[in-house]
Design a protein around this motif. Sequence first.
Motif, short mmCIF file in Angstrom:
data_model
loop_
_atom_site.label_atom_id
_atom_site.label_comp_id
_atom_site.label_asym_id
_atom_site.label_seq_id
_atom_site.Cartn_x
_atom_site.Cartn_y
_atom_site.Cartn_z
N ILE A 130 0.45 -1.04 0.15
CA ILE A 130 0.15 0.49 -0.13
C ILE A 130 0.93 1.32 -0.19
N PRO A 131 1.86 1.87 0.90
CA PRO A 131 2.69 2.78 1.05
C PRO A 131 2.99 2.86 -0.40
N GLU A 132 3.99 2.03 -1.23
CA GLU A 132 4.66 1.76 -2.15
C GLU A 132 3.34 1.98 -3.47
N LEU A 133 1.55 2.24 -3.05
CA LEU A 133 0.84 2.53 -4.80
C LEU A 133 0.82 4.10 -4.06
N ILE A 134 0.88 4.09 -2.77
CA ILE A 134 0.26 5.39 -2.06
C ILE A 134 1.25 6.62 -2.82
N ALA A 135 2.40 6.55 -2.80
CA ALA A 135 3.65 6.57 -3.24
C ALA A 135 3.23 7.00 -5.15
N ASP A 136 2.71 6.23 -5.55
CA ASP A 136 2.66 6.03 -7.17
C ASP A 136 1.18 6.55 -8.04
N LEU A 137 0.20 6.93 -7.27
CA LEU A 137 -0.97 6.38 -6.82
C LEU A 137 -1.81 6.15 -8.73
N GLU A 175 -3.98 -3.39 14.01
CA GLU A 175 -3.81 -2.67 15.08
C GLU A 175 -2.48 -1.74 14.02
N THR A 176 -1.19 -2.84 13.60
CA THR A 176 0.17 -3.14 12.47
C THR A 176 -0.24 -1.75 11.74
N PHE A 177 -1.85 -2.52 11.07
CA PHE A 177 -1.37 -1.49 10.01
C PHE A 177 -2.40 -0.64 9.54
N PHE A 178 -2.92 -0.06 10.66
CA PHE A 178 -3.56 1.37 11.20
C PHE A 178 -2.35 2.04 11.07
N LEU A 179 -0.95 1.67 12.07
CA LEU A 179 -0.03 2.53 12.63
C LEU A 179 0.33 2.90 11.14
N ALA A 180 0.57 1.72 10.31
CA ALA A 180 1.27 2.06 8.99
C ALA A 180 0.91 3.33 8.48
N MET A 181 -0.29 2.71 7.92
CA MET A 181 -1.38 3.81 7.11
C MET A 181 -1.46 5.38 7.58
N SER A 182 -1.20 5.49 8.87
CA SER A 182 -1.68 7.12 9.96
C SER A 182 -0.01 7.72 9.53
N ILE A 184 1.36 8.17 6.42
CA ILE A 184 1.28 8.40 4.95
C ILE A 184 -0.26 9.59 5.12
N GLN A 185 0.84 10.90 4.66
CA GLN A 185 0.13 12.07 4.97
C GLN A 185 -1.75 11.93 3.93
N ASN A 186 -2.15 12.69 4.62
CA ASN A 186 -3.49 12.70 3.76
C ASN A 186 -4.11 11.15 2.82
#
Length: 399
Positions: A130-137, A175-182, A184-186
């Motif tokens: 997910i973080p990689e996908l958000i970096a390149d939407l 909880e681990t997923f939520f922490l990772a998502m928190s 990511i800005q916006n």
Amino acid sequence: PPPGPPGGPPPPPPPPGPPGGPPPPPGSNVSDQRHHQRRKSDFSGQLGGVRLRTFHWNKLTNNAAEGTMWANINDEEINIDMEELKKLFAEKEDKNPNVTSGSAANKKLIDGKRDYNVSILLKQIKPAEIPELIADLSKLDERTTNILLQIIPTTDEMDLVLKYKDDVSQMGLVETFFLAMSKIQNLELKVRSRRFQLLFQQKKDDIEKRLQALQIASSVVRGSEKLQKVLTMILAVGNRLNAATQSRWQAFGFDLASLLKMKEMKTTTGNSTLLSFVVGKIGQSTCRELVQELSVCERCRGIDLDDITADTNMIEAGAEILRTDVRDLSGDESFISVFGSFADQTISDVPKLKEIVKKTETDYRETAKFFAAPRMKSTEFFGTLHLFCVDLAKEIGVA
């Protein structure tokens, strides 16, 4: 507490009620008190530290159970072998070497039902990507986008995991997923923008196809000489049939809904109908050509102009939100690279679409007014003509 029965020992005092709650009513019998005071046993002490799988039911409180079958049930009288439960339903140890095994590795901070729902959806995507996908939407597909919008943590959920001070490796999956998502800005803004981008062209194309169908149908119906010929014949026959009925004679026209009553009007012998009589006067060839000509009405019976207007307003509102987001995130190069030119495109596309909607509505209104049906919705107008053609087709044997 109310007094016990005469000669018997006094009943035990009831446990304290909720703050400010009313006292038990005078005269309550002992069984009522026992029901009102029911408490459930805590079986967690019998688990020996073993974590069992959760049964995600919707439980009833004591108050909710009152007056139902559950009020007379005492499940604690049933002997359940806890060792057997532990053997059958113990949570499997996590095979991930990076996560501590045992109960400490499943620190649950999120509400049970929400935790369960998010866990199910997480299995349908690859959270680590997910973080990689958000970096390149531009790489974020529609399916993943829709799932993410359901599991993005709320502000309260992010606060909850960010305030957790113990070892984060002991957190549960959600909880681990939520922490990772928190981190990511916006996040929600970006995912919502991507979903709008993915759906914009699809919705725009769908609206344009519906508009085109309505435009064609309006033009065909209004310009149909055969339809006017049929309606004229029906008017002529109807005025003669009603010559002795002052409330219905000397009609200058009739509403379209009357077309559907023709097959119901039987001849005196009951062997034929008014529709059959009119078809005989007009000729089967003309009726066959009319049925073919008005086939455009079939699709339009399910196209509502009000729905088209609502859908157009919805994508216009989405375009406005996106333009605001592009302005607010002008410093985010990755976001602007994906949505900057797209936002500019919507600025020109949406007004053009609204103009087509307006023209289509005007064309339809003029057509409906031409047939003395100015208040008919497009679905009813074209639906009525379609059903009349179905009746005609059956009459001439082409259905």
